[in-house]
Design a protein around this motif. Structure first.
Motif, PDB file in Angstrom:
ATOM      1  N   TYR A  38      20.347   1.946 -65.840  1.00 14.00           N
ATOM      2  CA  TYR A  38      19.147   1.546 -64.359  1.00 14.00           C
ATOM      3  C   TYR A  38      18.626   0.995 -64.925  1.00 14.00           C
ATOM      4  CZ  TYR A  38      15.715   3.544 -62.443  1.00 14.00           C
ATOM      5  OH  TYR A  38      14.363   4.082 -61.426  1.00 14.00           O
ATOM      6  N   GLY A  39      18.110   0.901 -66.474  1.00 15.94           N
ATOM      7  CA  GLY A  39      16.630   0.247 -66.391  1.00 15.94           C
ATOM      8  C   GLY A  39      16.744  -1.155 -67.605  1.00 15.94           C
ATOM      9  N   GLY A  40      18.048  -1.121 -68.439  1.00 10.93           N
ATOM     10  CA  GLY A  40      18.483  -2.316 -69.014  1.00 10.93           C
ATOM     11  C   GLY A  40      18.514  -1.493 -70.570  1.00 10.93           C
ATOM     12  N   GLU A  41      19.316  -2.741 -70.786  1.00  9.64           N
ATOM     13  CA  GLU A  41      19.660  -2.463 -72.527  1.00  9.64           C
ATOM     14  C   GLU A  41      19.277  -2.840 -73.244  1.00  9.64           C
ATOM     15  OE1 GLU A  41      24.008  -2.580 -74.072  1.00  9.64           O
ATOM     16  OE2 GLU A  41      24.802  -1.895 -72.251  1.00  9.64           O
ATOM     17  N   GLU A  42      18.233  -4.034 -73.406  1.00 11.49           N
ATOM     18  CA  GLU A  42      17.208  -4.419 -74.122  1.00 11.49           C
ATOM     19  C   GLU A  42      16.050  -4.036 -73.703  1.00 11.49           C
ATOM     20  OE1 GLU A  42      15.557  -8.110 -75.405  1.00 11.49           O
ATOM     21  OE2 GLU A  42      18.403  -8.631 -75.354  1.00 11.49           O
ATOM     22  N   LYS A  43      15.288  -3.145 -74.719  1.00 13.21           N
ATOM     23  CA  LYS A  43      13.766  -2.344 -75.025  1.00 13.21           C
ATOM     24  C   LYS A  43      12.856  -3.340 -74.012  1.00 13.21           C
ATOM     25  CE  LYS A  43      15.825   1.373 -74.582  1.00 13.21           C
ATOM     26  NZ  LYS A  43      16.308   1.568 -73.144  1.00 13.21           N
ATOM     27  N   SER A  44      13.152  -4.923 -75.035  1.00 23.13           N
ATOM     28  CA  SER A  44      11.869  -5.849 -75.100  1.00 23.13           C
ATOM     29  C   SER A  44      12.253  -6.682 -73.615  1.00 23.13           C
ATOM     30  CB  SER A  44      11.795  -6.410 -76.624  1.00 23.13           C
ATOM     31  OG  SER A  44      13.071  -7.208 -76.450  1.00 23.13           O
ATOM     32  N   ALA A  45      13.195  -6.446 -73.183  1.00 26.91           N
ATOM     33  CA  ALA A  45      13.119  -7.718 -71.966  1.00 26.91           C
ATOM     34  C   ALA A  45      12.757  -7.660 -70.694  1.00 26.91           C
ATOM     35  CB  ALA A  45      15.266  -7.150 -71.469  1.00 26.91           C
ATOM     36  N   ILE A  46      12.663  -8.713 -70.831  1.00 24.14           N
ATOM     37  CA  ILE A  46      10.935  -8.691 -69.255  1.00 24.14           C
ATOM     38  C   ILE A  46      11.506  -8.262 -68.063  1.00 24.14           C
ATOM     39  CG2 ILE A  46       9.305 -11.037 -67.840  1.00 24.14           C
ATOM     40  CD1 ILE A  46       9.793 -12.479 -71.041  1.00 24.14           C
ATOM     41  N   ARG A  47      10.760  -7.133 -66.745  1.00 26.56           N
ATOM     42  CA  ARG A  47      11.668  -7.048 -65.983  1.00 26.56           C
ATOM     43  C   ARG A  47      10.531  -7.621 -64.533  1.00 26.56           C
ATOM     44  NH1 ARG A  47      13.036  -3.990 -70.472  1.00 26.56           N
ATOM     45  NH2 ARG A  47      14.466  -2.247 -69.946  1.00 26.56           N
ATOM     46  N   ILE A  48      11.819  -8.283 -64.143  1.00 27.77           N
ATOM     47  CA  ILE A  48      11.158  -8.633 -62.865  1.00 27.77           C
ATOM     48  C   ILE A  48      11.526  -7.779 -61.191  1.00 27.77           C
ATOM     49  CG2 ILE A  48      10.930 -10.657 -61.324  1.00 27.77           C
ATOM     50  CD1 ILE A  48      11.827 -11.842 -64.019  1.00 27.77           C
ATOM     51  N   GLY A  49      11.137  -7.385 -60.299  1.00 30.14           N
ATOM     52  CA  GLY A  49      11.328  -6.784 -59.088  1.00 30.14           C
ATOM     53  C   GLY A  49      11.221  -4.854 -59.445  1.00 30.14           C
ATOM     54  N   THR A  50      11.766  -4.308 -58.921  1.00 29.40           N
ATOM     55  CA  THR A  50      11.268  -3.034 -58.536  1.00 29.40           C
ATOM     56  C   THR A  50      13.204  -2.499 -58.662  1.00 29.40           C
ATOM     57  OG1 THR A  50       9.746  -3.310 -56.881  1.00 29.40           O
ATOM     58  CG2 THR A  50       9.968  -0.772 -57.477  1.00 29.40           C
ATOM     59  N   PRO A  51      12.673  -1.201 -59.474  1.00 34.87           N
ATOM     60  CA  PRO A  51      14.171  -0.409 -60.426  1.00 34.87           C
ATOM     61  C   PRO A  51      14.253   0.653 -59.691  1.00 34.87           C
ATOM     62  CG  PRO A  51      12.662  -0.312 -61.900  1.00 34.87           C
ATOM     63  CD  PRO A  51      11.919  -1.605 -61.386  1.00 34.87           C
ATOM     64  N   TYR A  52      15.601   0.010 -58.276  1.00 40.29           N
ATOM     65  CA  TYR A  52      15.767   1.999 -57.778  1.00 40.29           C
ATOM     66  C   TYR A  52      17.312   1.939 -58.229  1.00 40.29           C
ATOM     67  CZ  TYR A  52      11.359   0.993 -55.411  1.00 40.29           C
ATOM     68  OH  TYR A  52      10.886   0.811 -54.495  1.00 40.29           O
ATOM     69  N   ALA A  53      17.811   2.991 -57.772  1.00 40.06           N
ATOM     70  CA  ALA A  53      19.193   3.068 -58.293  1.00 40.06           C
ATOM     71  C   ALA A  53      19.969   2.467 -57.848  1.00 40.06           C
ATOM     72  CB  ALA A  53      19.344   4.430 -58.125  1.00 40.06           C
ATOM     73  N   THR A  54      19.843   1.970 -56.500  1.00 42.29           N
ATOM     74  CA  THR A  54      21.214   0.675 -55.735  1.00 42.29           C
ATOM     75  C   THR A  54      20.820  -0.710 -56.147  1.00 42.29           C
ATOM     76  OG1 THR A  54      20.003   1.352 -53.804  1.00 42.29           O
ATOM     77  CG2 THR A  54      21.235   2.522 -53.974  1.00 42.29           C
ATOM     78  N   THR A  55      19.916  -1.005 -56.529  1.00 45.18           N
ATOM     79  CA  THR A  55      19.273  -2.232 -57.518  1.00 45.18           C
ATOM     80  C   THR A  55      20.341  -3.035 -57.879  1.00 45.18           C
ATOM     81  OG1 THR A  55      17.915  -1.864 -57.896  1.00 45.18           O
ATOM     82  CG2 THR A  55      17.120  -2.354 -56.145  1.00 45.18           C
ATOM     83  N   ASP A  56      20.805  -4.544 -57.825  1.00 42.93           N
ATOM     84  CA  ASP A  56      21.756  -4.936 -58.734  1.00 42.93           C
ATOM     85  C   ASP A  56      20.453  -5.158 -59.830  1.00 42.93           C
ATOM     86  OD1 ASP A  56      23.624  -4.802 -57.341  1.00 42.93           O
ATOM     87  OD2 ASP A  56      23.739  -6.798 -56.540  1.00 42.93           O
ATOM     88  N   ARG A  57      20.615  -5.658 -61.140  1.00 40.09           N
ATOM     89  CA  ARG A  57      20.818  -6.049 -62.392  1.00 40.09           C
ATOM     90  C   ARG A  57      21.365  -7.233 -62.806  1.00 40.09           C
ATOM     91  NH1 ARG A  57      20.036  -0.747 -61.125  1.00 40.09           N
ATOM     92  NH2 ARG A  57      18.376   0.367 -61.489  1.00 40.09           N
ATOM     93  N   VAL A  58      20.427  -8.179 -62.847  1.00 39.04           N
ATOM     94  CA  VAL A  58      20.965  -9.500 -63.024  1.00 39.04           C
ATOM     95  C   VAL A  58      20.471  -9.888 -64.581  1.00 39.04           C
ATOM     96  CG1 VAL A  58      21.086 -12.497 -63.257  1.00 39.04           C
ATOM     97  CG2 VAL A  58      21.825 -10.028 -60.689  1.00 39.04           C
ATOM     98  N   ILE A  59      20.863 -10.196 -65.666  1.00 44.09           N
ATOM     99  CA  ILE A  59      20.164 -10.359 -67.173  1.00 44.09           C
ATOM    100  C   ILE A  59      20.486 -12.319 -66.966  1.00 44.09           C
ATOM    101  CG2 ILE A  59      20.589 -10.098 -69.585  1.00 44.09           C
ATOM    102  CD1 ILE A  59      19.642  -7.392 -67.757  1.00 44.09           C
TER     103      ILE A  59
END
Length: 86
Positions: A38-59
């Motif tokens: 849901y929020g990405g494995e790496e806690k120190s990552a820089i997050r761009i965009g709005t996390p929703y259950a239906t969004t894709d997460r590109v690392i």
């Protein structure tokens, strides 16, 4: 512009979302992949965009940082970034 936009300019990956603009040197990118958490494995990552259950997460993993892009067009963005790395 509603979503995240990525483009290549002068050997840099330019990521824009709302009023944010991030420039990443193409040579610094080590890996680009999907993350199914849901929020990405790496806690120190820089997050761009709005996390929703239906969004894709590109690392995007670089030499020094990790970026998580929350987007509804993840496959398109992933393929575009990978095409820039060739």
């Amino acid at each position: 512009m509603l979503g995240i936009d990525v483009k290549k300019q002068n050997e840099k990956l330019i990521i824009t979302w709302q009023l944010t603009k991030i420039e990443i040197p193409i040579d610094d990118i080590q890996d680009v992949l999907f993350d199914d958490t849901y929020g990405g494995e790496e806690k120190s990552a820089i997050r761009i965009g709005t996390p929703y259950a239906t969004t894709d997460r590109v690392i995007i993993k670089t030499i020094s940082k990790t970026y998580i892009l929350f987007t509804t067009n993840g496959h398109s963005i992933l393929n575009k970034i990978k095409s820039y790395l060739k």
